[in-house]
Scaffold this motif. Structure first.
Motif, short mmCIF file in Angstrom:
data_model
loop_
_atom_site.label_atom_id
_atom_site.label_comp_id
_atom_site.label_asym_id
_atom_site.label_seq_id
_atom_site.Cartn_x
_atom_site.Cartn_y
_atom_site.Cartn_z
N LEU A 21 63.94 25.11 59.21
CA LEU A 21 63.36 25.76 58.05
C LEU A 21 63.99 25.26 56.75
N VAL A 22 65.30 25.10 56.76
CA VAL A 22 65.95 24.58 55.55
C VAL A 22 65.46 23.17 55.27
N PHE A 23 65.31 22.39 56.35
CA PHE A 23 64.80 21.02 56.21
C PHE A 23 63.42 21.02 55.55
N LEU A 24 62.56 21.92 56.01
CA LEU A 24 61.22 21.99 55.44
C LEU A 24 61.27 22.43 53.99
N LEU A 25 62.23 23.31 53.69
CA LEU A 25 62.39 23.76 52.30
C LEU A 25 62.72 22.58 51.40
N VAL A 26 63.52 21.64 51.94
CA VAL A 26 63.87 20.45 51.16
C VAL A 26 62.61 19.72 50.73
N PHE A 27 61.74 19.45 51.71
CA PHE A 27 60.54 18.68 51.39
C PHE A 27 59.55 19.49 50.58
N PHE A 28 59.53 20.76 50.82
CA PHE A 28 58.65 21.64 50.07
C PHE A 28 59.06 21.63 48.59
N SER A 29 60.34 21.84 48.36
CA SER A 29 60.84 21.84 46.99
C SER A 29 60.68 20.47 46.35
N ALA A 30 60.92 19.42 47.15
CA ALA A 30 60.77 18.07 46.60
C ALA A 30 59.32 17.88 46.15
N GLY A 31 58.40 18.40 46.96
CA GLY A 31 56.99 18.29 46.59
C GLY A 31 56.70 18.96 45.27
N LEU A 32 57.22 20.17 45.10
CA LEU A 32 57.00 20.89 43.84
C LEU A 32 57.63 20.17 42.67
N PHE A 33 58.84 19.67 42.91
CA PHE A 33 59.56 18.97 41.86
C PHE A 33 58.80 17.75 41.38
N VAL A 34 58.42 16.90 42.35
CA VAL A 34 57.70 15.68 41.97
C VAL A 34 56.36 16.03 41.34
N SER A 35 55.74 17.08 41.87
CA SER A 35 54.46 17.49 41.33
C SER A 35 54.58 17.89 39.86
N SER A 36 55.67 18.56 39.53
CA SER A 36 55.82 18.99 38.14
C SER A 36 56.32 17.86 37.25
N LEU A 37 56.71 16.73 37.84
CA LEU A 37 57.15 15.61 37.03
C LEU A 37 55.99 14.71 36.62
N THR A 64 52.24 20.68 48.59
CA THR A 64 52.83 20.94 47.28
C THR A 64 52.57 19.86 46.24
N PHE A 65 52.12 18.70 46.70
CA PHE A 65 52.06 17.59 45.74
C PHE A 65 51.12 17.87 44.58
N ASP A 66 50.11 18.70 44.86
CA ASP A 66 49.20 18.99 43.75
C ASP A 66 49.34 20.42 43.28
N ALA A 67 50.46 21.04 43.68
CA ALA A 67 50.67 22.44 43.31
C ALA A 67 50.70 22.61 41.81
N VAL A 68 51.35 21.69 41.16
CA VAL A 68 51.46 21.82 39.71
C VAL A 68 50.52 20.84 39.02
N SER A 69 50.67 19.56 39.36
CA SER A 69 49.86 18.57 38.66
C SER A 69 48.38 18.74 38.97
N GLY A 70 48.10 19.25 40.16
CA GLY A 70 46.71 19.47 40.53
C GLY A 70 46.09 20.58 39.69
N GLU A 71 46.85 21.65 39.55
CA GLU A 71 46.35 22.76 38.75
C GLU A 71 46.20 22.35 37.31
#
Lengths: 460, 503
Positions: free
Chosen positions: A209-225, A129-136
């Motif tokens: 799964l919820v744990f992974l969602l945490v890191f997944f969402s964190a990745g998207l969040f930081v990526s969009s920041l 996810t780290f480049d999901a937003v900033s990468g695009e």
């Protein structure tokens, strides 16, 4: 590129999970195998003793029954004691952990499913996810995507749902393959997995799964920041180290500093000394007064000894309980401080505690085991005292024979067999509810943050 | 030329966020790890001293020799290794207490993690953990885009367009980035050590300990170099930086996690070791017929005594006359005296016989325990043989543990030897005391004067550990291995970079 990521994640997880499950199962079977012999050997051990007093002194050996879900989560079980001596001399204590006995296991820790999720998959989640937003954005494709008539929130939802489903599969699929492999290789696997265990496993998987969602969402969040994906990469790695290593250790260190307590060993040594003095005095009194002579004349020596023993055991129990209570109080406050702090600040902590509770490989089950063991010890001691009490002396000349020499002790099997009652599902679930809630809150927070942040993202 | 590249690289690197974050993270983590190690060590050391003091106190005033001392035995406590501050090793899981007793084999129990279970949840937070996990990830972060990242950014082509040779460029990048990695590692390390010595004056670090610390640091640096050079190698093999990192992450996970795990599994399957409760039960099961035989022997003795009793028991006088009543009373009194003496004699004899019997039992148990230990040793050797060569993490773990004296061979084994030696001395002392005063052994012992045995009790710190020579010769191969791997990776990186497509 994305498919390469997922395929490699799937491959890594499967390749590491398989040996882990098989090793766990092998370990479990070895430990349970000994259990079946235990009852017989304990009975044999007791009945071959020359007298009830000696039988009480030697007592029984109990080894802790492992829980089937330890295959998936090792927890701290291998560092916790497994063997206890139940007798009239020393207070029961679980010792000789697997790692103490086999130090190579301490040197190279077991990898379990929890490790895979906590370390490997969480890293992958961030990697995806780290480049999901900033990468695009860097590649310029983001403005293209958003220039369509697709509303932003749908884009975000699409990304999250799609990506997370794929991530979930990298956990669930290898797990299913692993389960199938276990079923086919170990016919007793299904026998051990009760409905209770399946439910627990289900809750464990949802925790993962919820744990992974945490890191997944964190990745998207930081990526969009971040503007550059390189920055978001490093930031996420730092967040990971913070959650996985720094916060747990800090909360532990804080608890140790603020709420220190003398270890159980010191207390036990002190108790040991106090009880030792007690025993010495007992024997002195036994010979000097206590109505010894009269009891012999009245053919009542066994009953006198039973009385004295009962009183001594009570006093011994009192001493031990005194130290025990003090210790428990201090230990509990330190543990609850540390765990509350840890789970509030780090999803990794929350996951570890939740899973250990469910898999029975944490401190909770050990504590329960120990307290049931102590109850059993009380019952065993009463049994021994009762057996001595029921020795009948018909003849003045036979008193010593009756006490110290028995041809074969008639041991009541039921009185000397310990059955551990596993904690009920309700208790376990309510205990890990806090951790599950924390995980859900973390996930929700990061998710919301990612959502909002992306909606306001500057795509130019 | 190369120096210029190095300086330029360093300047460029300092402007990236990764250096700042690495520095921040390590400046916080390393001193934290060292100081918490110090806290843990001083806690464990004072605990060992405290428990030893209580036990020694008990030995000065032994009231019931037989029960209290012979049967319960004496506990000795292990002092933790000083360098466990830096490298926790297996200290948390190893036995801190040994039991020496007449009736049982030396027992080892009580590990730190068992007593303070919270410590076990997240394992050792020590320097080794930071190097193996955190520093190695940072090493990968520094290395993975050294070549492929530059290529992506398009700057690689520019650099090589000037009169810069590929070799020089690579050397420059390697040195610069490795320096950038080492400085945030070594500087906090030194700071941490200084803080340790200042804040914990009780921690005694002699010359030997400092040499060991230096060697441990060397092992850490070599490991970091190994991981770093692997990262650079992979960077020269792939086009995209993210691909490099992905591959490296996978390799990292394999080498750190999967290889040791598989090694332990394979060894367990090839050379299984019986569990300790299995051994205990087998011992007791084998012992139980011997116990019964002993019981029968005792029975026979008492039967003979009974027969003698019946023979000697004075008969009640047929006619009741004052003379005969007095005679009867006298005879009964004599008989009771004989009976009492005889019972005491038999009791004492039986007690001594039981000692002999108990030592038989101990010997039998020793066979089983030794056999188990031998099997465990063979299994350990197999695991270590695999891990020390199949993964640099294995070599590092072994070397660091051995140098810090918190590993398998240098820690546990030595303690066991020490306790066994003390156990022998303890038995000899017991034997001597019983020979001087046989009544100590029997039930009479309860009324004897208190015995003072504290002179033979060892202090926890007196348990010797492995010497410097042994440790160093033990880890030479691991250090050499790490160095060789590094050189190999660098060599391959050079070769690969020659053919690298910079477009």
């Amino acid at each position: 590129m994305t498919s390469a990521k997922f395929i490699s994640a799937f491959a890594v997880v499967s390749l590491i999970l398989m040996p882990s499950l098989f090793f766990g199962m092998n370990d479990f079977l070895v430990k349970t195998g000994d259990q079946t012999l235990q009852g017989e050997l304990n009975l044999e051990l007791l009945s071959s003793q020359p007298s009830w007093m000696v039988a009480g002194r030697h007592g029984l050996i109990e080894s802790k029954k492992p829980f089937i879900l330890s295959i998936f989560d090792r927890g701290i079980d291998n560092s916790l004691g497994r063997l206890a001596q139940i007798n009239t001399e020393v207070d029961a204590r679980l010792d000789k952990s697997t790692k103490l006995v086999a130090p190579i296991r301490a040197m190279f820790s077991d990898i379990d499913l929890t490790f895979i999720v906590r370390v490997i998959l969480s890293l992958f989640a961030m990697l995806m996810t780290f480049d999901a937003v900033s990468g695009e954005k860097e590649q310029g494709t983001l403005s293209l995507v958003l220039s369509n008539a697709v509303p932003r929130h749908k884009v975000v939802l699409g990304k999250i749902l799609g990506g997370f489903s794929a991530l979930s599969l990298t956990l669930v699929l290898p797990l299913m393959i692993g389960l199938l492999a276990l079923v086919f290789s170990y016919p007793t696997f299904l026998v051990h997995m009760s409905t209770d265990a399946w439910i627990r496993l289900g809750v464990m998987v949802s925790a993962y799964l919820v744990f992974l969602l945490v890191f997944f969402s964190a990745g998207l969040f930081v990526s969009s920041l971040c503007r550059h994906s390189a920055t978001s990469f490093v930031a996420l790695l730092t967040l990971w180290v913070l959650f996985a290593a720094i916060i747990p250790q800090l909360s532990l260190a804080a608890a140790e500093r603020l709420l220190p307590y003398e270890s159980y060993n010191v207390l036990q040594t002190r108790a040991f000394k106090e009880i030792g003095e007690l025993h010495a005095l007992r024997l002195q009194r036994f010979y000097e007064n206590q109505g010894y002579g009269r009891a012999i004349r009245e053919n009542r020596l066994p009953q006198l000894i039973a009385d004295i023993m009962d009183a001594e055991l009570d006093l011994q129990q009192e001493i031990t309980d005194k130290y025990e209570r003090q210790f428990r109080r201090q230990q509990d406050s330190q543990i609850s401080f540390s765990t509350t702090l840890g789970r509030a600040l780090s999803p990794t902590c929350a996951l570890s505690f939740a899973v250990q509770s469910l898999a029975g490989t944490g401190w909770d089950r050990q504590r329960e085991y120990l307290s049931q063991l102590r109850e059993f010890q009380k019952a065993f001691r009463s049994y021994i005292v009762g057996a001595i009490e029921s020795i009948r002396v018909d003849n003045y000349w036979d008193v010593f024979d009756a006490l110290y020499r028995n041809k074969e002790l008639d041991v009541d099997r039921r009185a000397v067999t310990f059955e551990f009652r596993e904690e009920s599902l309700a208790v376990v679930l309510s205990r890990c509810a806090w951790d599950m809630a924390t995980l859900a809150i973390f996930a929700a927070l990061f998710f919301a943050a990612a959502f909002v942040s992306f909606l306001r993202y500057d795509v130019r | 030329m190369i120096t210029e590249i190095i300086v330029k690289e360093i300047r460029a690197g300092l402007r990236t966020p990764k250096v700042g974050i690495t520095y921040l993270a390590l400046v916080v983590l390393i001193p934290m790890a060292i100081l918490s190690g110090g806290l843990r060590y001083t806690g464990a050391a004072s605990e060992a001293a405290l428990q030893a003091a209580v036990e020694r106190d008990r030995l000065t005033n032994v009231i019931n020799f037989s029960e209290d001392l012979l049967e319960r035995g004496v506990h000795t406590f292990r002092h933790p290794s000083v360098l466990s501050i830096l490298v926790g090793g297996i200290e948390g899981d190893s036995a801190q207490r040994g039991l020496a007793s007449n009736t049982m084999n030396p027992e080892f129990d009580v590990s730190r993690f068992n007593s303070v279970p919270l410590l076990a949840v997240f394992g050792n937070f020590d320097l080794e953990f930071i190097v193996k996990i955190v520093l190695s990830i940072f090493a990968l972060v520094y290395a993975f885009d050294v070549v492929s990242g530059e290529r992506e950014r398009g700057t690689l082509r520019q650099m090589l367009a000037s009169a810069l040779s590929r070799n020089d460029l690579l050397i420059g990048k390697l040195v610069a980035n490795f320096l950038l990695l080492m400085i945030p590692f070594l500087a906090p390390l030194i700071v941490g050590l200084v803080l340790l010595v200042t804040l914990y004056p009780a921690v005694a670090l002699g010359g030997e300990e400092w040499i060991r610390t230096a060697l441990i640091t060397l092992a850490f640096v070599l490991y970091a170099a190994c991981v770093f050079s692997l990262g650079v190698l992979v960077s020269t093999l792939t086009g995209r930086a993210i691909m490099s990192f992905l591959i490296l992450l996978m390799v990292w996970v394999f080498l750190l996690g999967m290889v040791p795990q598989t090694a332990v599994l394979v060894s367990e399957l090839l050379l299984p070791v019986p569990t300790i409760d299995n051994v205990k039960r087998r011992h007791l099961a084998e012992f139980s017929p011997a116990q019964r035989a002993f019981g029968r022997k005792v029975e026979a003795l008492w039967q003979r005594f009974h027969a003698e009793e019946l023979r000697r028991r004075p008969a009640e006088p047929v006619e009741r006359s004052p003379g005969s009543a007095a005679a009867y009373e006298r005879a009964t009194a004599e008989f009771e005296e004989w009976r009492y003496d005889e019972r005491m004699r038999i009791g004492a004899t039986m007690a001594l016989e039981y000692q002999a019997f108990a030592s038989e039992m101990r010997k039998a148990g020793q066979e089983l325990v030794r056999d188990r230990e031998l099997r465990q040793d063979r299994q350990n050797e197999l695991v270590l043989a695999i891990c020390r060569f199949a993964t640099p993490a294995g070599a590092l773990t072994f070397a660091a543990n051995r140098l810090a004296r918190t590993g398998i061979f240098s820690s546990d084994k030595v303690f066991r030897k020490n306790v066994e030696e003390f156990s022998r001395k303890f038995s000899q002392e017991n034997q001597r005391l019983i020979e001087e005063n046989p009544s100590l052994a029997g039930m009479e012992g309860a009324r004897a004067d208190p015995v003072d045995m504290s002179s033979i009790y060892p202090e926890p710190v007196s348990f010797a550990r492995e010497g410097l020579d042994e440790s160093v010769s033990g880890v030479l191969q691991d250090l050499a291995y790490l160095a060789a791997l590094t050189v190999f990776f660098i060599g391959c990186a050079f070769l690969s970079f020659q053919r690298y497509d910079v477009r």
